[in-house]
Design a protein around this motif. Structure first.
Motif, PDB file in Angstrom:
ATOM      1  N   HIS A   3      -4.722   2.546   9.082  1.00 60.06           N
ATOM      2  CA  HIS A   3      -5.874   2.668   9.979  1.00 60.06           C
ATOM      3  C   HIS A   3      -6.879   1.566   9.636  1.00 60.06           C
ATOM      4  O   HIS A   3      -7.218   1.373   8.460  1.00 60.06           O
ATOM      5  CB  HIS A   3      -6.517   4.041   9.830  1.00 60.06           C
ATOM      6  CG  HIS A   3      -7.420   4.407  10.964  1.00 60.06           C
ATOM      7  ND1 HIS A   3      -8.647   3.808  11.138  1.00 60.06           N
ATOM      8  CD2 HIS A   3      -7.267   5.276  11.990  1.00 60.06           C
ATOM      9  CE1 HIS A   3      -9.216   4.317  12.222  1.00 60.06           C
ATOM     10  NE2 HIS A   3      -8.395   5.201  12.763  1.00 60.06           N
ATOM     11  N   PRO A   4      -7.385   0.808  10.630  1.00 62.49           N
ATOM     12  CA  PRO A   4      -8.285  -0.325  10.339  1.00 62.49           C
ATOM     13  C   PRO A   4      -9.493   0.050   9.504  1.00 62.49           C
ATOM     14  O   PRO A   4      -9.851  -0.676   8.562  1.00 62.49           O
ATOM     15  CB  PRO A   4      -8.707  -0.798  11.740  1.00 62.49           C
ATOM     16  CG  PRO A   4      -7.602  -0.364  12.640  1.00 62.49           C
ATOM     17  CD  PRO A   4      -7.080   0.912  12.067  1.00 62.49           C
ATOM     18  N   SER A   5     -10.137   1.169   9.809  1.00 63.97           N
ATOM     19  CA  SER A   5     -11.349   1.538   9.068  1.00 63.97           C
ATOM     20  C   SER A   5     -11.034   1.831   7.604  1.00 63.97           C
ATOM     21  O   SER A   5     -11.833   1.506   6.715  1.00 63.97           O
ATOM     22  CB  SER A   5     -12.014   2.754   9.724  1.00 63.97           C
ATOM     23  OG  SER A   5     -11.157   3.881   9.668  1.00 63.97           O
ATOM     24  N   GLN A   6      -9.884   2.421   7.333  1.00 64.97           N
ATOM     25  CA  GLN A   6      -9.537   2.739   5.949  1.00 64.97           C
ATOM     26  C   GLN A   6      -9.110   1.500   5.170  1.00 64.97           C
ATOM     27  O   GLN A   6      -9.351   1.412   3.971  1.00 64.97           O
ATOM     28  CB  GLN A   6      -8.433   3.808   5.943  1.00 64.97           C
ATOM     29  CG  GLN A   6      -8.936   5.141   6.475  1.00 64.97           C
ATOM     30  CD  GLN A   6      -7.854   6.192   6.519  1.00 64.97           C
ATOM     31  OE1 GLN A   6      -6.687   5.913   6.286  1.00 64.97           O
ATOM     32  NE2 GLN A   6      -8.245   7.414   6.835  1.00 64.97           N
ATOM     33  N   ILE A  19       4.273   0.613   2.082  1.00 64.53           N
ATOM     34  CA  ILE A  19       4.265  -0.354   3.170  1.00 64.53           C
ATOM     35  C   ILE A  19       3.722  -1.665   2.610  1.00 64.53           C
ATOM     36  O   ILE A  19       2.738  -1.665   1.861  1.00 64.53           O
ATOM     37  CB  ILE A  19       3.414   0.130   4.376  1.00 64.53           C
ATOM     38  CG1 ILE A  19       3.494  -0.880   5.539  1.00 64.53           C
ATOM     39  CG2 ILE A  19       1.973   0.402   3.978  1.00 64.53           C
ATOM     40  CD1 ILE A  19       2.859  -0.385   6.828  1.00 64.53           C
ATOM     41  N   SER A  20       4.381  -2.759   2.903  1.00 64.34           N
ATOM     42  CA  SER A  20       3.978  -4.052   2.335  1.00 64.34           C
ATOM     43  C   SER A  20       2.619  -4.480   2.880  1.00 64.34           C
ATOM     44  O   SER A  20       2.157  -3.984   3.922  1.00 64.34           O
ATOM     45  CB  SER A  20       5.019  -5.124   2.651  1.00 64.34           C
ATOM     46  OG  SER A  20       5.052  -5.391   4.045  1.00 64.34           O
ATOM     47  N   TYR A  21       1.981  -5.405   2.187  1.00 69.14           N
ATOM     48  CA  TYR A  21       0.667  -5.922   2.597  1.00 69.14           C
ATOM     49  C   TYR A  21       0.761  -6.554   3.985  1.00 69.14           C
ATOM     50  O   TYR A  21      -0.058  -6.266   4.875  1.00 69.14           O
ATOM     51  CB  TYR A  21       0.195  -6.950   1.564  1.00 69.14           C
ATOM     52  CG  TYR A  21      -1.091  -7.665   1.910  1.00 69.14           C
ATOM     53  CD1 TYR A  21      -2.317  -7.026   1.810  1.00 69.14           C
ATOM     54  CD2 TYR A  21      -1.071  -8.990   2.342  1.00 69.14           C
ATOM     55  CE1 TYR A  21      -3.492  -7.677   2.121  1.00 69.14           C
ATOM     56  CE2 TYR A  21      -2.244  -9.653   2.659  1.00 69.14           C
ATOM     57  CZ  TYR A  21      -3.450  -8.991   2.549  1.00 69.14           C
ATOM     58  OH  TYR A  21      -4.621  -9.642   2.874  1.00 69.14           O
ATOM     59  N   VAL A  22       1.797  -7.388   4.199  1.00 75.86           N
ATOM     60  CA  VAL A  22       1.989  -8.032   5.505  1.00 75.86           C
ATOM     61  C   VAL A  22       2.312  -6.980   6.563  1.00 75.86           C
ATOM     62  O   VAL A  22       1.806  -7.036   7.691  1.00 75.86           O
ATOM     63  CB  VAL A  22       3.111  -9.087   5.420  1.00 75.86           C
ATOM     64  CG1 VAL A  22       3.414  -9.652   6.803  1.00 75.86           C
ATOM     65  CG2 VAL A  22       2.715 -10.213   4.469  1.00 75.86           C
ATOM     66  N   GLY A  23       3.160  -6.007   6.198  1.00 74.94           N
ATOM     67  CA  GLY A  23       3.504  -4.945   7.141  1.00 74.94           C
ATOM     68  C   GLY A  23       2.301  -4.120   7.541  1.00 74.94           C
ATOM     69  O   GLY A  23       2.166  -3.710   8.696  1.00 74.94           O
ATOM     70  N   PHE A  71       0.850  -1.184   0.000  1.00 73.36           N
ATOM     71  CA  PHE A  71       0.000   0.000   0.000  1.00 73.36           C
ATOM     72  C   PHE A  71       0.888   1.237   0.000  1.00 73.36           C
ATOM     73  O   PHE A  71       2.086   1.172   0.301  1.00 73.36           O
ATOM     74  CB  PHE A  71      -0.901   0.025   1.237  1.00 73.36           C
ATOM     75  CG  PHE A  71      -1.942  -1.068   1.260  1.00 73.36           C
ATOM     76  CD1 PHE A  71      -3.137  -0.915   0.597  1.00 73.36           C
ATOM     77  CD2 PHE A  71      -1.714  -2.238   1.966  1.00 73.36           C
ATOM     78  CE1 PHE A  71      -4.098  -1.916   0.624  1.00 73.36           C
ATOM     79  CE2 PHE A  71      -2.660  -3.244   1.997  1.00 73.36           C
ATOM     80  CZ  PHE A  71      -3.848  -3.080   1.317  1.00 73.36           C
ATOM     81  N   HIS A  72       0.255   2.389  -0.300  1.00 72.75           N
ATOM     82  CA  HIS A  72       0.945   3.668  -0.239  1.00 72.75           C
ATOM     83  C   HIS A  72       0.259   4.552   0.789  1.00 72.75           C
ATOM     84  O   HIS A  72      -0.952   4.755   0.741  1.00 72.75           O
ATOM     85  CB  HIS A  72       0.950   4.358  -1.614  1.00 72.75           C
ATOM     86  CG  HIS A  72       1.850   3.703  -2.606  1.00 72.75           C
ATOM     87  ND1 HIS A  72       3.203   3.951  -2.673  1.00 72.75           N
ATOM     88  CD2 HIS A  72       1.597   2.780  -3.566  1.00 72.75           C
ATOM     89  CE1 HIS A  72       3.743   3.220  -3.631  1.00 72.75           C
ATOM     90  NE2 HIS A  72       2.790   2.487  -4.181  1.00 72.75           N
ATOM     91  N   LEU A  73       1.034   5.076   1.740  1.00 73.03           N
ATOM     92  CA  LEU A  73       0.525   5.958   2.783  1.00 73.03           C
ATOM     93  C   LEU A  73       0.702   7.408   2.341  1.00 73.03           C
ATOM     94  O   LEU A  73       1.774   7.781   1.860  1.00 73.03           O
ATOM     95  CB  LEU A  73       1.272   5.714   4.098  1.00 73.03           C
ATOM     96  CG  LEU A  73       1.256   4.262   4.608  1.00 73.03           C
ATOM     97  CD1 LEU A  73       2.209   4.098   5.790  1.00 73.03           C
ATOM     98  CD2 LEU A  73      -0.148   3.838   5.010  1.00 73.03           C
ATOM     99  N   ILE A  77      -3.775   4.674   0.938  1.00 72.81           N
ATOM    100  CA  ILE A  77      -4.382   4.842   2.263  1.00 72.81           C
ATOM    101  C   ILE A  77      -4.200   6.294   2.692  1.00 72.81           C
ATOM    102  O   ILE A  77      -3.080   6.782   2.795  1.00 72.81           O
ATOM    103  CB  ILE A  77      -3.738   3.901   3.294  1.00 72.81           C
ATOM    104  CG1 ILE A  77      -4.003   2.449   2.913  1.00 72.81           C
ATOM    105  CG2 ILE A  77      -4.271   4.178   4.693  1.00 72.81           C
ATOM    106  CD1 ILE A  77      -3.340   1.439   3.822  1.00 72.81           C
ATOM    107  N   SER A  78      -5.315   6.972   2.917  1.00 74.21           N
ATOM    108  CA  SER A  78      -5.282   8.405   3.236  1.00 74.21           C
ATOM    109  C   SER A  78      -4.940   8.643   4.698  1.00 74.21           C
ATOM    110  O   SER A  78      -5.721   9.215   5.463  1.00 74.21           O
ATOM    111  CB  SER A  78      -6.632   9.049   2.892  1.00 74.21           C
ATOM    112  OG  SER A  78      -6.940   8.862   1.541  1.00 74.21           O
ATOM    113  N   ASN A  79      -3.770   8.175   5.100  1.00 70.16           N
ATOM    114  CA  ASN A  79      -3.313   8.380   6.465  1.00 70.16           C
ATOM    115  C   ASN A  79      -1.821   8.071   6.507  1.00 70.16           C
ATOM    116  O   ASN A  79      -1.246   7.619   5.515  1.00 70.16           O
ATOM    117  CB  ASN A  79      -4.071   7.478   7.444  1.00 70.16           C
ATOM    118  CG  ASN A  79      -4.306   8.149   8.786  1.00 70.16           C
ATOM    119  OD1 ASN A  79      -3.416   8.791   9.324  1.00 70.16           O
ATOM    120  ND2 ASN A  79      -5.514   8.014   9.316  1.00 70.16           N
TER     121      ASN A  79
END
Length: 518
Positions: free
Chosen positions: A389-392, A301-305, A221-223, A383-385
């Motif tokens: 974040h769990p909700s995102q 950030i990796s999927y597992v991370g 993912f990208h933060l 990911i907009s953070n």
């Protein structure tokens, strides 16, 4: 009646959320079931709190009261009382325990590392091995300690904990063996349909307005971070590094002060030191990764991370939540039942409450993980953070909004509403007891013992509400990130200051610690 009501309503919610045929306005009334759970929990929790602390033991009439014993510990007989046999038994069971743990760990490692074994049968086998490790670890280590210390004593709370874990892992073994039998039945009796029936991704459903080409199988993912302005990056790095160091050092000082000063070896400060430890874990889950991203100019950030960070974040947030509830109960007992306080809040109960808080936090984390692991396809990788974040993460997952709402409502009701209810009930009792004190000085003294805790509770839930409102009412990702920063960084940083500035005992302990070091 309480269990029947909760289980019945949970079954309705589960049925509606899992069956697409019930995704109609009428069955949206499953929210009524959620309301009923909250309603009966509020009433029953109050009734339980109103029950007197000292309970009576009811026994058959044939037994005289003098033959009954109020116990705080049990004595285990062990395998043999012969002192010459104890070293042999110790080595034998230690060897068997190590073989069992290492053997099952090797199976788990082999299954997880070899892609050829990523099949349902070996998935169940690895879980069976994990359950077996827990099964043998529930009984043998305690026996080895008893042999080594020449003691057969186990506390009442320890006995109940061991019994609970024994039943848990025994039942886990039983159910996994049943699942493995079903897996073999499908493999042998329906070999052509085996891959379809025993497919771990079978239950993945996507919203009808999203076409498969728009879904992405992600490995990372990208933060978004706080800002993309390159001139602000050094300032943000210095600011968050300073806040992180202040938080860690402040909470470590609290832990050091409590552990080094015998005057602070009380339940209240025991819970406070655990809260400080949870706060260190809380801020360490998110800020170091953000600092590394700023330093390396990378947002990936990796999927597992991402899942690991999400799990740890939930564990420490829920741990804070549960510990604040336990601390509210501690203040309730101290103010409303001061004469029985040492007996009720004994060391065994305190340790048990912290253990339960951790297990509940772990359960909450694993529920989120199980939901997230059901999905390999996501609508986006952004990911907009500044952290996962769990909700995102659930918002990006291929998960329809109806089911997501049901899941969030259930988790909030169980892991949010119940602790808040416990805190409110405790403080309602505390306030009622304080108002009965005739002198104003007595009222102030009683209330001052829970002032710091009340301030931390207001800060924790206040910033949580601000974060929620910021994400719901504002569509700006930047505002959502700022709200998350208040919750995840500012709250753990301010907790040590609240307790050290408002608490004379902590300040005196820190002074004594400073003089000792100097």
């Amino acid at each position: 009646m309480y269990l029947v009501t909760v289980l019945g309503n949970l079954l309705i919610i589960l049925a509606v959320s899992s069956d697409s045929h019930l995704h109609t306005p009428m069955y949206f009334l499953s929210n009524l079931s959620l309301t009923d759970i909250c309603f009966i929990t509020t009433m029953v929790s109050k009734m339980i709190v109103d029950i007197p602390i000292q309970s009576r033991v009811m026994c058959p009439r044939t037994r005289e009261p003098q033959n009954l014993t109020g116990i705080s510990e049990f004595h285990l007989l062990g395998l043999s009382e012969d002192p010459d046999l104890q070293p042999i038994i110790f080595r034998l069971f230690l060897s068997m325990y190590l073989v069992a743990v290492l053997g099952n760990l090797l199976i788990i490692l082999a299954v997880s590392s070899d892609s050829h074994l990523h099949t349902p049968m070996y998935f169940f086998l690895s879980n069976l091995s994990l359950a077996d490790i827990g099964f043998i670890s529930t009984t043998v280590p305690e026996m080895l300690v008893n042999i080594h210390t020449h003691s057969g004593v186990i506390s009442f709370v320890g006995c109940l904990t061991q019994m609970s874990l024994f039943i848990l892992f025994l039942c886990m073994d039983d159910l996994l063996l049943t699942l493995m039998a079903y897996d073999r039945f499908v493999a042998i009796c329906h070999p052509l349909h085996y891959a379809v029936i025993m497919n771990p991704r079978l239950c993945v459903r996507c919203p009808s307005n999203i076409n498969p080409p728009n879904l992405t199988s992600v490995s990372k993912f990208h933060l978004t971070g706080l800002s993309e302005d390159p001139d602000l990056q050094p300032i943000l790095f210095g600011l968050f590094l300073s806040m992180y160091l202040v938080t860690v050092l402040g909470n470590l000082l609290i832990i050091l002060a409590v552990s080094s000063d015998s005057h602070l070896h009380t339940p209240m400060y025991f819970f406070l030191s655990n809260l400080s430890l949870a706060d260190i874990g809380f801020i360490s889950t998110t800020v170091p990764k953000m600092l590394a991203n700023i330093q390396t100019h990378s947002r990936a950030i990796s999927y597992v991370g991402c899942l690991t960070q999400m799990s740890l974040f939930i564990i420490f947030v829920c741990m804070d939540d549960m510990l604040l509830t336990v601390m509210a109960y501690d203040r309730f007992v101290a103010i409303c039942h001061p004469l029985h306080y040492p007996d009720i809040m004994n060391p065994s109960l305190c340790a048990f409450l912290v253990l339960v808080s951790f297990l509940v936090s772990l359960l909450d984390s694993q529920i989120h993980n199980l939901i997230a692991l059901q999905f390999t396809y996501f609508k986006d990788i952004e990911i907009s953070n500044y952290f996962c974040h769990p909700s995102q993460v659930l918002t990006l997952a291929c998960f329809d909004s109806f089911n997501r709402s049901i899941v969030i409502y259930c988790l909030v009701a169980i892991f949010g509403f119940l602790p808040v209810s416990g805190i409110l009930l405790s403080y309602s009792k505390i306030l009622s007891s304080i108002l009965k004190i005739p002198s104003s000085g007595g009222k102030y003294k009683a209330f001052s013992t829970c002032g710091s805790h009340l301030a931390v509770v207001c800060l924790f839930y206040g910033t949580g509400i601000v974060e929620y409102l910021g994400s719901v009412m504002s569509h700006s990702p930047q505002n959502s990130v700022l709200a998350s920063m208040m919750y995840t960084v500012v709250t753990p940083m301010l907790n040590p200051f609240i307790y050290s500035l408002r608490n004379k005992e902590i300040k005196n302990s820190l002074r004594r610690l400073h003089r000792r070091i100097a």
